[in-house]
Design an enzyme around this catalytic site. Structure first.
Site, PDB file in Angstrom:
ATOM      1  N   THR A 132       0.820  -1.215   0.000  1.00  0.00           N
ATOM      2  CA  THR A 132       0.000   0.000   0.000  1.00  0.00           C
ATOM      3  C   THR A 132       0.853   1.264   0.000  1.00  0.00           C
ATOM      4  OG1 THR A 132      -1.510   1.264   1.406  1.00  0.00           O
ATOM      5  CG2 THR A 132      -0.104  -0.281   2.530  1.00  0.00           C
ATOM      6  N   ASP A 133       0.273   2.353  -0.478  1.00  0.00           N
ATOM      7  CA  ASP A 133       0.969   3.647  -0.417  1.00  0.00           C
ATOM      8  C   ASP A 133       1.081   4.166   1.015  1.00  0.00           C
ATOM      9  OD1 ASP A 133      -1.715   4.332  -0.002  1.00  0.00           O
ATOM     10  OD2 ASP A 133      -1.831   5.775  -1.639  1.00  0.00           O
ATOM     11  N   GLU A 134       0.279   3.584   1.930  1.00  0.00           N
ATOM     12  CA  GLU A 134       0.272   4.119   3.300  1.00  0.00           C
ATOM     13  C   GLU A 134       1.598   3.908   4.014  1.00  0.00           C
ATOM     14  OE1 GLU A 134      -3.154   3.503   5.670  1.00  0.00           O
ATOM     15  OE2 GLU A 134      -4.520   3.625   3.979  1.00  0.00           O
ATOM     16  N   TYR A 158      -2.012  -0.314  11.077  1.00  0.00           N
ATOM     17  CA  TYR A 158      -2.121  -1.015   9.778  1.00  0.00           C
ATOM     18  C   TYR A 158      -0.912  -0.735   8.902  1.00  0.00           C
ATOM     19  CZ  TYR A 158      -3.327  -1.543   4.858  1.00  0.00           C
ATOM     20  OH  TYR A 158      -3.277  -1.853   3.516  1.00  0.00           O
ATOM     21  N   LYS A 162       2.103  -3.188   7.459  1.00  0.00           N
ATOM     22  CA  LYS A 162       2.380  -3.388   6.025  1.00  0.00           C
ATOM     23  C   LYS A 162       3.826  -2.999   5.718  1.00  0.00           C
ATOM     24  CE  LYS A 162       0.007  -4.525   3.094  1.00  0.00           C
ATOM     25  NZ  LYS A 162      -0.335  -5.875   2.538  1.00  0.00           N
TER      26      LYS A 162
HETATM   27  P1  NAD Z   1      -9.638  -7.281   2.328  1.00  0.00           P
HETATM   28  O1  NAD Z   1      -9.626  -7.010   3.790  1.00  0.00           O
HETATM   29  O2  NAD Z   1     -10.867  -7.010   1.537  1.00  0.00           O
HETATM   30  O3  NAD Z   1      -9.269  -8.810   2.066  1.00  0.00           O
HETATM   31  C1  NAD Z   1      -8.236  -9.473   2.747  1.00  0.00           C
HETATM   32  C2  NAD Z   1      -8.401 -10.967   2.509  1.00  0.00           C
HETATM   33  O4  NAD Z   1      -7.320 -11.646   3.186  1.00  0.00           O
HETATM   34  C3  NAD Z   1      -9.693 -11.539   3.075  1.00  0.00           C
HETATM   35  O5  NAD Z   1     -10.275 -12.422   2.148  1.00  0.00           O
HETATM   36  C4  NAD Z   1      -9.248 -12.285   4.321  1.00  0.00           C
HETATM   37  O6  NAD Z   1     -10.082 -13.387   4.644  1.00  0.00           O
HETATM   38  C5  NAD Z   1      -7.859 -12.734   3.921  1.00  0.00           C
HETATM   39  N1  NAD Z   1      -6.974 -12.977   5.069  1.00  0.00           N
HETATM   40  C6  NAD Z   1      -6.808 -12.186   6.162  1.00  0.00           C
HETATM   41  N2  NAD Z   1      -5.912 -12.752   7.000  1.00  0.00           N
HETATM   42  C7  NAD Z   1      -5.496 -13.909   6.408  1.00  0.00           C
HETATM   43  C8  NAD Z   1      -4.571 -14.916   6.765  1.00  0.00           C
HETATM   44  N3  NAD Z   1      -3.886 -14.854   7.928  1.00  0.00           N
HETATM   45  N4  NAD Z   1      -4.371 -15.953   5.924  1.00  0.00           N
HETATM   46  C9  NAD Z   1      -5.072 -16.027   4.761  1.00  0.00           C
HETATM   47  N5  NAD Z   1      -5.964 -15.119   4.370  1.00  0.00           N
HETATM   48  C10 NAD Z   1      -6.173 -14.059   5.188  1.00  0.00           C
HETATM   49  O7  NAD Z   1      -8.392  -6.488   1.746  1.00  0.00           O
HETATM   50  P2  NAD Z   1      -8.180  -5.824   0.295  1.00  0.00           P
HETATM   51  O8  NAD Z   1      -8.686  -4.452   0.339  1.00  0.00           O
HETATM   52  O9  NAD Z   1      -8.656  -6.779  -0.724  1.00  0.00           O
HETATM   53  O10 NAD Z   1      -6.593  -5.741   0.269  1.00  0.00           O
HETATM   54  C11 NAD Z   1      -5.801  -6.814  -0.247  1.00  0.00           C
HETATM   55  C12 NAD Z   1      -4.342  -6.438  -0.140  1.00  0.00           C
HETATM   56  O11 NAD Z   1      -4.095  -5.242  -0.876  1.00  0.00           O
HETATM   57  C13 NAD Z   1      -3.892  -6.152   1.302  1.00  0.00           C
HETATM   58  O12 NAD Z   1      -2.599  -6.668   1.463  1.00  0.00           O
HETATM   59  C14 NAD Z   1      -3.882  -4.636   1.386  1.00  0.00           C
HETATM   60  O13 NAD Z   1      -2.918  -4.193   2.317  1.00  0.00           O
HETATM   61  C15 NAD Z   1      -3.485  -4.275  -0.031  1.00  0.00           C
HETATM   62  N6  NAD Z   1      -3.960  -2.963  -0.510  1.00  0.00           N
HETATM   63  C16 NAD Z   1      -5.276  -2.607  -0.408  1.00  0.00           C
HETATM   64  C17 NAD Z   1      -5.705  -1.391  -0.934  1.00  0.00           C
HETATM   65  C18 NAD Z   1      -7.159  -0.957  -0.860  1.00  0.00           C
HETATM   66  O14 NAD Z   1      -7.466   0.190  -1.218  1.00  0.00           O
HETATM   67  N7  NAD Z   1      -8.087  -1.830  -0.464  1.00  0.00           N
HETATM   68  C19 NAD Z   1      -4.787  -0.539  -1.554  1.00  0.00           C
HETATM   69  C20 NAD Z   1      -3.443  -0.923  -1.628  1.00  0.00           C
HETATM   70  C21 NAD Z   1      -3.049  -2.151  -1.112  1.00  0.00           C
HETATM   71  O1  DAU Z   2      -4.158   3.949   0.504  1.00  0.00           O
HETATM   72  C1  DAU Z   2      -4.372   2.575   0.397  1.00  0.00           C
HETATM   73  C2  DAU Z   2      -5.208   2.121   1.566  1.00  0.00           C
HETATM   74  O2  DAU Z   2      -6.520   2.596   1.327  1.00  0.00           O
HETATM   75  C3  DAU Z   2      -5.202   0.606   1.764  1.00  0.00           C
HETATM   76  O3  DAU Z   2      -3.895   0.173   2.077  1.00  0.00           O
HETATM   77  C4  DAU Z   2      -6.161   0.203   2.875  1.00  0.00           C
HETATM   78  O4  DAU Z   2      -6.221  -1.213   2.977  1.00  0.00           O
HETATM   79  C5  DAU Z   2      -7.536   0.748   2.528  1.00  0.00           C
HETATM   80  O5  DAU Z   2      -8.434   0.438   3.573  1.00  0.00           O
HETATM   81  C6  DAU Z   2      -7.476   2.251   2.300  1.00  0.00           C
HETATM   82  O6  DAU Z   2      -7.175   2.963   3.531  1.00  0.00           O
HETATM   83  P1  DAU Z   2      -7.932   4.338   3.909  1.00  0.00           P
HETATM   84  O7  DAU Z   2      -7.864   4.516   5.371  1.00  0.00           O
HETATM   85  O8  DAU Z   2      -7.476   5.440   3.036  1.00  0.00           O
HETATM   86  O9  DAU Z   2      -9.436   3.919   3.417  1.00  0.00           O
HETATM   87  P2  DAU Z   2     -10.882   4.135   4.090  1.00  0.00           P
HETATM   88  O10 DAU Z   2     -11.863   3.747   3.054  1.00  0.00           O
HETATM   89  O11 DAU Z   2     -10.980   3.505   5.432  1.00  0.00           O
HETATM   90  O12 DAU Z   2     -10.923   5.713   4.275  1.00  0.00           O
HETATM   91  C7  DAU Z   2     -10.757   6.586   3.161  1.00  0.00           C
HETATM   92  C8  DAU Z   2     -10.830   8.004   3.693  1.00  0.00           C
HETATM   93  O13 DAU Z   2     -12.169   8.268   4.117  1.00  0.00           O
HETATM   94  C9  DAU Z   2      -9.950   8.243   4.901  1.00  0.00           C
HETATM   95  O14 DAU Z   2      -9.427   9.569   4.839  1.00  0.00           O
HETATM   96  C10 DAU Z   2     -10.907   8.125   6.077  1.00  0.00           C
HETATM   97  C11 DAU Z   2     -12.226   8.626   5.506  1.00  0.00           C
HETATM   98  N1  DAU Z   2     -13.436   8.014   6.087  1.00  0.00           N
HETATM   99  C12 DAU Z   2     -13.519   6.671   6.119  1.00  0.00           C
HETATM  100  C13 DAU Z   2     -14.632   6.060   6.661  1.00  0.00           C
HETATM  101  C14 DAU Z   2     -14.724   4.549   6.733  1.00  0.00           C
HETATM  102  C15 DAU Z   2     -14.479   8.825   6.533  1.00  0.00           C
HETATM  103  O15 DAU Z   2     -14.400  10.072   6.465  1.00  0.00           O
HETATM  104  N2  DAU Z   2     -15.578   8.221   7.045  1.00  0.00           N
HETATM  105  C16 DAU Z   2     -15.693   6.871   7.152  1.00  0.00           C
HETATM  106  O16 DAU Z   2     -16.728   6.378   7.684  1.00  0.00           O
END
Ligand code: NAD
Ligand code: DAU
Length: 355
Positions: A132-134, A158, A162
């Site tokens: 992730t970019d975070e 988180y 990562k």
């Molecule tokens: P998600 O939470 O929707 O899915 C995570 C999946 O991993 C789930 O199916 C869960 O059951 C599985 N899991 C959790 N712990 C596990 C374990 N110990 N063993 C096997 N499986 C396990 O997450 P996502 O949003 O699909 O993100 C997937 C990946 O991409 C993560 O590594 C996250 O850090 C990364 N990522 C997410 C975003 C985003 O915006 N969602 C952006 C950049 C990177």
């Molecule tokens: O940047 C990549 C990341 O983006 C991933 O690595 C994470 O897995 C993914 O969850 C996401 O993280 P964020 O914290 O940016 O996403 P989230 O959707 O939780 O929140 C997006 C923005 O919106 C953040 O600034 C918080 C705000 N927010 C979120 C929720 C859930 C609100 O204002 N209200 C809300 O109820």
């Protein structure tokens, strides 16, 4: 075949569906099915011999070793993680367990398997870590976007977990020669996004007539990428990325949260108008800010474009429209993921959260 971990979650499921829509190389899918994992995301693959689902933990060394020995994958793509920042603030332990210890155990099992391959198979093998970019921390309004050389300054449990996993992956290449690739992507959105995250939460709350909770002033900036563009970037990096390198993935779509929520409301006003003729934006409510809330993320994806020719296919306008349409077309999926556990989370996070 390839081994995908976390392939029942949001991005992993989109990746598996796209992979099998584009070719016939089988997928072994290992997922623990936490609250975020959902077999329904993969329902269209029921009976498809190219997809094998295994319910298990990346931290279960014996299970992973057995799967690798029996299925002999040519690549592992690690999506498995605890992924929600707010949950990491309430309970960091699970994040360390899966994102750090789980990644360590997965790397060790893969290293042992890889070490036993012949020279050609070793050279062709890839371990692709999805990150992730975070990990880079937070930007000031005029800072340039994150490049791959940006320092790691993770601010939440988180992102710290990562960042730790990214370091492990890097070290396993440097020390043991494991052929790794890492991708650091910005915020994804699209189908199968669990409604604890901003965009799907706003869609489902709006339709249910509930408040749309904006943390703080709503001016935090995220850089949004349609999930299928993230999947195409991962495929491209797997195919042609240079071993040991990291690639930033993003779509140059920086937007403040409040703008995102107004866009979602506008689309719902058009596609599913409220019975009273008012805009969904009337449901916007300001709530307490997230502790340690990162102000701005922005990804510089020029390395991926320059070296591997990748570009996103969707603009934010096309991607967000498709996303809202998907949620409107899939009310059963939405109803099923809003289980008792989901309701408990909403209560924990939002009850008494008024600003
Ligand atoms: P998600 O939470 O929707 O899915 C995570 C999946 O991993 C789930 O199916 C869960 O059951 C599985 N899991 C959790 N712990 C596990 C374990 N110990 N063993 C096997 N499986 C396990 O997450 P996502 O949003 O699909 O993100 C997937 C990946 O991409 C993560 O590594 C996250 O850090 C990364 N990522 C997410 C975003 C985003 O915006 N969602 C952006 C950049 C990177
Ligand atoms: O940047 C990549 C990341 O983006 C991933 O690595 C994470 O897995 C993914 O969850 C996401 O993280 P964020 O914290 O940016 O996403 P989230 O959707 O939780 O929140 C997006 C923005 O919106 C953040 O600034 C918080 C705000 N927010 C979120 C929720 C859930 C609100 O204002 N209200 C809300 O109820």
């Amino acid at each position: 075949m390839i081994l995908v971990t976390g392939g029942a979650g949001f991005i992993g499921a989109n990746f598996v569906l796209d992979w099998l829509a584009q070719g016939d190389e089988p997928v072994l899918n290992l997922d623990k099915l936490t609250y975020a994992g959902n077999r329904e995301n993969l329902a269209s693959l029921d009976g498809d011999a190219r997809h094998t689902f295994v319910h298990g933990d990346i931290g279960d060394s014996a299970l992973v070793a057995d799967l690798l020995a029996r299925h002999q994958p040519r690549a592992v793509i690690n999506f498995a993680a605890e992924s929600h920042v707010d949950r990491s603030i309430h309970g960091p332990e699970a994040f360390i367990q899966t994102n750090v210890v789980g990644t360590l155990r997965l790397l060790e099992a893969v290293r042992a398997y890889w070490g036993g391959l012949n020279a050609d198979a070793q050279a062709a093998f890839r371990f692709l870590h999805v990150s992730t970019d975070e990990v880079y921390g937070s930007l000031a309004p005029t800072d340039p976007a994150f490049t791959e050389d940006h320092v790691f300054e993770p601010n939440s449990p988180y992102s710290a977990s990562k960042a730790a996993s990214d370091h492990l992956v890097r070290a396993w290449h440097h020390t043991y020669g494991l052929p790794v690739l890492t991708t650091n992507c910005s915020n994804n959105y699209g189908p199968y996004h669990f409604p604890e995250k901003l965009i799907p939460l706003m869609i489902v709350n709006a339709l249910a007539g509930k408040p749309l909770p904006i943390y703080g002033d709503g001016q935090q900036v995220r850089d949004w990428l349609y999930v299928k563009d993230h999947c195409s970037a991962i495929r491209r990096v797997l195919e042609a990325g240079r071993v040991g390198e990291t690639y930033n993935v993003g779509g140059w779509n920086e937007k403040p949260n409040l703008d995102i929520v107004h866009t979602v409301c506008g689309l719902l006003d058009e596609l599913r108008p409220r019975a009273d003729g008012q805009s969904y934006s009337g449901q916007i409510t300001y709530v307490k800010d997230r502790p340690g809330h990162d102000r701005r993320y922005a990804i510089d994806a020029r390395k991926l474009e320059r070296e591997l020719g990748w570009k996103p296919a969707e603009t934010f306008d096309t991607g967000i429209r498709k996303t809202v349409q998907w949620y409107l077309a899939n009310p059963e999926w939405v109803a099923h993921v809003q289980s008792g556990a989901y309701r408990d989370w909403v209560q924990t996070q939002y009850a008494g959260a008024s600003a």
